[in-house]
Design an enzyme around this catalytic site. Structure first.
Site, PDB file in Angstrom:
ATOM      1  N   HIS A  69      11.344  28.851  39.409  1.00 20.77           N
ATOM      2  CA  HIS A  69      10.606  27.683  39.914  1.00 20.77           C
ATOM      3  C   HIS A  69      10.115  27.955  41.333  1.00 20.77           C
ATOM      4  O   HIS A  69      10.793  28.641  42.104  1.00 20.77           O
ATOM      5  CB  HIS A  69      11.517  26.452  39.894  1.00 20.77           C
ATOM      6  CG  HIS A  69      10.818  25.179  40.193  1.00 20.77           C
ATOM      7  ND1 HIS A  69      10.601  24.739  41.487  1.00 20.77           N
ATOM      8  CD2 HIS A  69      10.279  24.239  39.376  1.00 20.77           C
ATOM      9  CE1 HIS A  69       9.954  23.580  41.451  1.00 20.77           C
ATOM     10  NE2 HIS A  69       9.742  23.260  40.189  1.00 20.77           N
ATOM     11  N   ASP A 123       6.839  17.856  35.033  1.00 22.88           N
ATOM     12  CA  ASP A 123       7.088  18.122  36.457  1.00 22.88           C
ATOM     13  C   ASP A 123       7.548  16.882  37.214  1.00 22.88           C
ATOM     14  O   ASP A 123       7.338  16.759  38.417  1.00 22.88           O
ATOM     15  CB  ASP A 123       5.854  18.725  37.133  1.00 22.88           C
ATOM     16  CG  ASP A 123       6.227  19.661  38.272  1.00 22.88           C
ATOM     17  OD1 ASP A 123       7.379  20.096  38.336  1.00 22.88           O
ATOM     18  OD2 ASP A 123       5.347  19.963  39.108  1.00 22.88           O
TER      19      ASP A 123
END
Length: 268
Positions: free
Chosen positions: A108, A231
């Site tokens: 990430h 997200d």
């Protein structure tokens, strides 16, 4: 928002901000709490384990504990750790553990590493451009560093429609071959960059749920290599679902994008 089950990860930079001992101890605490939430709501939540790369051997063991004892579905790493990247062989015990367990690692974004921070510190562009450049560079380093030659079964998941890489795959292949030939160097990798990307990388749509890049990425990588991601809490999820609902693709492909691919990749 149209989301039935969520895969949960710790926010950036997570346990990687601490010294090796504290980071490892915090990763165990995080994973215990995450696993507790998943057990309490098994129809709603699954999770990826936090690991502390600054303690590589311990990180590999913690991933094993998290998967085998806690039921978590893989590892989550927030890109660089104190400016260092996972192509460094000292971090490879984490890859050894992931391959042995047959679970993926999600890389990430986080703020660019110190060596990259200054040129990427443009106000208003730090996240959309800077984070993508930083994380995309991390993935390219894994290729160039021989990670996928050493661990051909390793699966890396990255978000934001592949951190710009799918849009450049043909040029990356072309210029890689040209640069190596011009320099008179032996090829450092056994395969082309695009081959590693299509075989070892899974892409999520997080933060990039827009029609044009989505359709292009489906064509470039194939629907089986894409996972829907909202997200949250960084993005509003409902508009992302609305975009995918209206894509000009089959209902079977939407089912893959929304659910079936994630079930396969994370063994949900």
């Amino acid at each position: 928002d149209g989301i039935t089950k969520q895969l949960i990860v710790i926010g950036s930079p997570g346990v990687q901000a601490f010294d090796p001992v504290q980071g490892h101890e915090l990763s165990k605490l995080v994973n215990d709490r995450l696993a507790g939430a998943c057990r309490a709501h098994p129809d709603r939540f699954a999770g990826l384990a936090a690991v502390a790369p600054q303690a590589p051997e311990n990180a590999g063991r913690e991933l094993e504990r998290a998967v085998k004892s806690l039921g978590l579905k893989g590892a989550h790493i927030n890109s660089h750790t104190h400016g260092e990247y996972l192509d460094d062989k000292k971090f490879w015990p984490i890859f050894e553990s992931a391959v042995a367990l047959d679970v993926p690692i999600y890389i990430h974004p986080r703020e660019p590493s110190p060596s990259m921070a200054k040129p990427l510190s443009m106000p208003g562009f730090r996240v959309a451009w800077g984070y993508a450049v930083e994380t995309g560079t991390h993935v390219m380093r894994l290729m160039a560093g021989g990670v996928f030659d050493r661990f051909p079964g390793l699966r890396i998941v990255i978000g934001h429609m592949g951190e710009n890489i799918p849009f450049s795959l043909e040029r990356i292949d072309n210029r890689y071959l040209w640069e190596i030939e011009m320099a008179g160097l032996p090829k450092p990798m056994k395969r082309l960059p695009s081959e590693y990307f299509r075989d070892n990388i899974i892409v999520t749509t997080s933060g990039m749920n827009f029609r044009l890049p989505l359709m292009m990425t489906i064509e470039a990588l194939g629907i089986d290599n894409l996972l829907f991601a909202g997200d949250w809490p960084f993005e509003v999820v409902r508009p992302a679902v609305d975009v995918v609902d209206t894509l000009p693709i089959s209902e079977a492909d939407k089912q893959k994008l929304y659910a079936d691919n994630a079930k396969r990749v994370f063994k949900l």
